[in-house]
Enzyme design. Structure first.
Site: not given
Ligand SMILES: *[C@@H]1O[C@H](CO)[C@@H](O)[C@H](O)[C@H]1NC(C)=O
Ligand SMILES: *[C@@H]1O[C@H](CO)[C@@H](O)[C@H](O)[C@H]1NC(C)=O
Ligand SMILES: *[C@@H]1O[C@H](CO)[C@@H](O)[C@H](O)[C@H]1NC(C)=O
Ligand SMILES: *[C@@H]1O[C@H](CO)[C@@H](O)[C@H](O)[C@H]1NC(C)=O
Ligand SMILES: *[C@@H]1O[C@H](CO)[C@@H](O)[C@H](O)[C@H]1NC(C)=O
Ligand SMILES: *[C@@H]1O[C@H](CO)[C@@H](O)[C@H](O)[C@H]1NC(C)=O
Ligand SMILES: *[C@@H]1O[C@H](CO)[C@@H](O)[C@H](O)[C@H]1NC(C)=O
Length: 807
Positions: A540, A547, A655
């Site tokens: 990710g 990630v 977020d």
């Protein structure tokens, strides 16, 4: 430097002794850096005690490796307990007590003695008292017994054949050392408080069914709270057939017991072996600790309960406990109640009203949502209405209130009238309510929150009195001088020997105001590089970094987030301060942070790995059915509610989007990447530290675009609303066509009065049935979340409430 003016009277001796011991040990260590095992053959202090000799309050025994010391430890004014402790004091100067012979019956500071009698019996006698305060009741037919503190911290009485007559490992108080077994005959009992070492309220023991449990018991109540008392032993992974009843931790940090309680401390198998201990703490948690030698503090490496409010007895009667990431837990009196003892919550709260006479029948009930009191029900009333429940509680004289809870599995509400309000819990996670019985006409007044102040250690007065007190003025003066001189020398020695090469902080307090949650640790860059096989498997991107998937040494699968070098400018200490707080947040709908790495320019965060990726990855496939989507909506709301409310607006996510809602193997949601908005891009200085326009276009609340509007938790509520609409409609707010405002599109569709509007909105790609009523509520709630005016949006816990009460 060493302030002696504050100390008075006979406490001079009390203060001097442990310090003298440290001093003498230090001298030993400095002159013979490697004490060879040949010293073990000595049988006079400080290495052993032979038949017919004794130890006075000023004497001590040390283990050949000098790690452990046994001697008289001052527990109060002129009050001593024969104890074993770690020789080396912590950074704040305190000693860690491992064992006590006479924790409930301290002895006088002068003329008290521990003697090994000619018969082989070890006895502790108080000054001028004929009968021993404590004894091992041993006999030695071979007339060769000697007492020794061995390198494992075990005080052993052996005869010349090496036969053990008695050992301290068989009678633990609140602490186990590595390789010291927990047995059926010797439970661990907590201390009464941080400063009072006598037996307290919590016990770790082997129950009759062979399972290790934690129990709270005071003079009035008793109750098991770990493992979860609502589950059977096997449901908690325990086994009831281990009738040997023994549990042990080895020196590398692995614990195993006959009931299948198995755990590894967070630093298990790291190679280096710190000093460890397992302690039944005064706050009711059972924890593993490792000594951080360089900083002189104990680090928690495992704990039995991560939700401290599940510990019984912590807040006393008539009060509720809630989790607080800063204070650990917070006690609050029920409305119209006041705290009984302002320094100790275990006394609980007392009502400010007079209870009505019984049978009067016009009591009112105050609704306390998301609250529970565990146990002490007068009845169990399934399938009851709220009114029936109120009637029942009015009828019963000793009913103090009731719990009312809708059971989704059974499909009805359950009523539990209570005769005692203890083990109170308040959490947005809990889906039941308490209705508190108050006399008619009482005006409900909420009590002020009070934080448990763990740092204030009251000075203690021993309540036992002593008839002998001949200490005269001049010896007192002499003692004062000696204390000052030795104190000063000692401080120099300690600083020189132990901390000479390290800057150390003395502000760290050991104990119950824990800085580091269990399992949270610092990784080296090399470790993480290896775990992620040189950052090969990217899973990710976003939120300031990439990630990767990785596997730790202990085979745990993790997600490793590598923060962009450009996006973080803060130093390690600053990073640590923030990530440890994030690491402490604990909720089933939040991704757990397991550790971090800060080395050179590298900044990495280590999270638990989620099998099914993010919501974004699953939205457009048909993997998620409508029930799962509803559960994701609810779980995400609970996670955010926890961040916003139990943390007192401490963490805004900023977020919220489908990429940050992660799904486990059962597609249950956990919110990820929270707290990062504070971690990244800090430009220092201004306190409302959000640089404007943070987040992801399409999900951002209108106030981000207006410089004058404050940023509150309502920005997350807005984003949440957008995500929910996306999940229901299958339309992404980030691609054009809808002019970015999905809520308007949905609202337009709703305009038509006929019932079919839900059908026109929901994602036609998702196959399967849905409950029209639930979907309608979900859409309406989502639309309210997307209101332009932040004040008209609900809070996250109101969202949870609304979704929970779909009937
Ligand atoms: C200390 O004593 C215990 C019990 O006798 C024994 O198991 C342990 O090995 C000893 N430790 C050392 C280092 O001698
Ligand atoms: C503890 O670590 C050992 C060795 O790494 C491993 O075999 C074991 O499964 C771990 N136990 C737990 C409960 O994680
Ligand atoms: C409160 O508790 C402390 C310690 O347990 C005790 O010393 C003090 O006297 C108590 N105060 C009151 C008002 O009961
Ligand atoms: C708690 O409140 C009840 C009344 O609701 C009262 O009878 C009881 O004494 C209180 N407990 C304490 C410790 O004061
Ligand atoms: C609950 O009670 C109602 C009315 O008393 C009854 O109709 C219903 O079947 C009950 N529900 C269950 C699950 O027992
Ligand atoms: C410690 O606690 C015990 C038990 O509650 C109490 O009897 C004793 O007085 C306390 N000791 C001190 C020094 O406060
Ligand atoms: C979700 O996780 C389960 C369990 O790990 C796995 O069997 C399934 O294939 C996963 N689904 C997707 C879409 O990855």
């Amino acid at each position: 430097m060493y302030d002696c003016a504050k100390k008075r009277g006979s406490s001079q001796l009390a203060m001097a002794v442990p310090h003298l011991i440290t001093l003498i040990v230090l001298i030993f260590l400095s002159e013979t850096p490697l004490i060879s095992s040949s010293y073990a053959s000595f049988s006079s202090p400080p290495f052993g005690l032979k038949l017919g000799s004794s130890l006075s309050v000023a004497d001590f025994l040390i283990s050949p490796n000098a790690i452990y010391t046994a001697g008289f430890y001052s527990v109060g004014e002129n009050a001593y307990c024969f104890s074993i402790w770690f020789t080396k004091p912590l950074a704040d100067g305190s000693l860690t007590i491992l064992w006590m012979a006479n924790r409930d019956l301290p002895v006088n500071g002068r003329f008290s003695k521990l003697s090994l009698l000619k018969t082989g019996n070890l006895v502790l006698k108080d000054a001028y008292q004929r009968l021993p305060i404590w004894t091992t009741n041993t006999r030695d037919s071979k007339a060769s017994a000697y007492l020794k503190l061995n390198n494992s911290g075990n005080l052993c009485l052996r005869n010349k054949d090496g036969e053990i007559l008695w050992q301290s490992f068989d009678t633990p108080t609140d602490t186990l050392l590595p390789n010291q077994p927990l047995t059926k005959d010797a439970p661990l009992v907590s201390s009464r408080s941080v400063s009072n070492y006598s037996s307290g309220f919590y016990k770790l023991f082997f129950d009759n069914d062979n399972v290790v449990r934690l129990v709270y018991s005071d003079s009035k109540l008793t109750g098991i709270f770990w493992p979860n008392p609502e589950l059977r032993a096997w449901e908690s992974g325990r086994n009831t057939y281990g009738s040997r009843r023994i549990g042990i931790m080895d020196s590398s940090g692995r614990f195993i017991s006959t009931d299948d309680l198995v755990f590894n401390t967070s630093d298990a198998g790291d190679g280096i072996q710190p000093l460890r201990r397992l302690t039944m703490d005064v706050d009711g948690n059972f924890r593993a600790y490792s000594l951080d030698e360089t900083r002189g503090i104990w680090r928690v490496t495992w704990q039995a309960l991560s939700e401290t409010c599940k510990i019984h007895g912590s807040c006393g009667e008539n009060s509720t406990c809630s989790n607080d990431p800063v204070y650990g837990r917070k006690c609050t009196c029920l409305p119209n109640h006041t705290m009984i003892n302002r320094t100790d919550w275990s006394y609980g709260c007392k009502p400010e009203f007079k209870p009505t006479l019984c049978g009067n029948g016009d009591d009112q009930f105050l609704h306390l949502p998301h609250s529970d009191f565990w146990g002490y029900d007068t009845r169990y009333m399934p399938n009851t209405t709220l009114n029936e429940c109120k009637q029942e509680c009015r009828k019963i004289c000793n009913c103090k209130g009731f719990q009312f809870k809708y059971d989704w599995n059974k499909g009805f509400s359950i009523c539990y009238p209570k005769f005692l309000l203890v083990n109170g819990l308040r959490s947005s996670n809990f889906n039941g309510s308490i209705y508190l019985k108050l006399p008619k006409d009482t005006i409900p007044i909420p009590s002020k929150n009070n934080h448990l102040n763990c740092s204030s250690k009251p000075t203690i007065q021993l309540d036992r009195t002593y008839d002998i007190n001949h200490q005269n003025e001049s010896t007192e003066f002499l003692m004062r001088i000696i204390t000052c001189v030795f104190g000063a020398i000692e401080i120099i020695f300690i600083t020189y020997f132990f901390y000479g090469t390290h800057a150390h902080t003395t502000t760290t307090t050991q104990g119950y105001n824990l800085q580091v949650a269990s399992g949270f640790k610092r990784f080296s860059y090399a470790q993480l590089k290896k775990a992620s096989r040189n950052f090969r498997n990217e899973i990710g991107r976003g939120g300031g970094g990439v990630v990767y998937k990785g596997v730790l040494n202990d085979n745990r699968i993790v997600a490793i987030k590598r923060l962009n070098e450009s996006s973080n400018k803060q130093g390690e200490a600053e990073l640590l301060a923030e990530v440890t707080t994030l690491g402490k947040l604990n909720h089933m709908n939040l991704i757990e942070m397991w550790g971090y790495c800060a080395e050179g320019k590298h900044r990495l965060l280590v999270y638990e790995f989620m099998d099914n990726g993010s919501l974004a990855m699953n939205l457009n496939s048909s993997t998620l059915n409508w029930d799962q989507r509803f559960e994701i909506a609810l779980g995400t709301a609970k996670g955010l509610a926890y961040l916003h409310e139990e943390c007192l607006e401490w963490v805004l996510h900023c977020d919220v989007k489908p990429h940050n809602i992660l799904l486990d193997s059962n597609y249950r949601p956990k919110v990820g990447d929270f707290g990062l908005s504070k971690l990244l891009d800090r430009d220092g200085g201004r306190d409302l530290e959000f640089t404007r326009a943070r987040g992801t276009r399409g999900y951002m609340a209108p106030e981000w675009y207006f410089v004058n509007l404050p940023i509150t938790s309502k920005v997350d509520v807005y984003s949440y609303g957008v995500v929910m609409l996306e999940m229901v409609t299958g339309r992404s707010p980030t691609c054009g066509g809808l002019e970015g405002r999905m809520d308007r599109w949905v609202a337009d569709k709703m305009g038509g009065e006929n019932d079919g509007w839900v059908k026109g909105i929901v994602d036609s790609k998702v196959v399967g049935e849905y409950d029209v009523r639930r979907m309608e509520i979900l859409i309406k709630v989502a639309l309210r979340c997307c209101d332009e005016d932040k004040d008209l949006r609900p809070t996250m816990s109101q969202v949870v409430d609304m979704l929970l009460h779909v009937e």
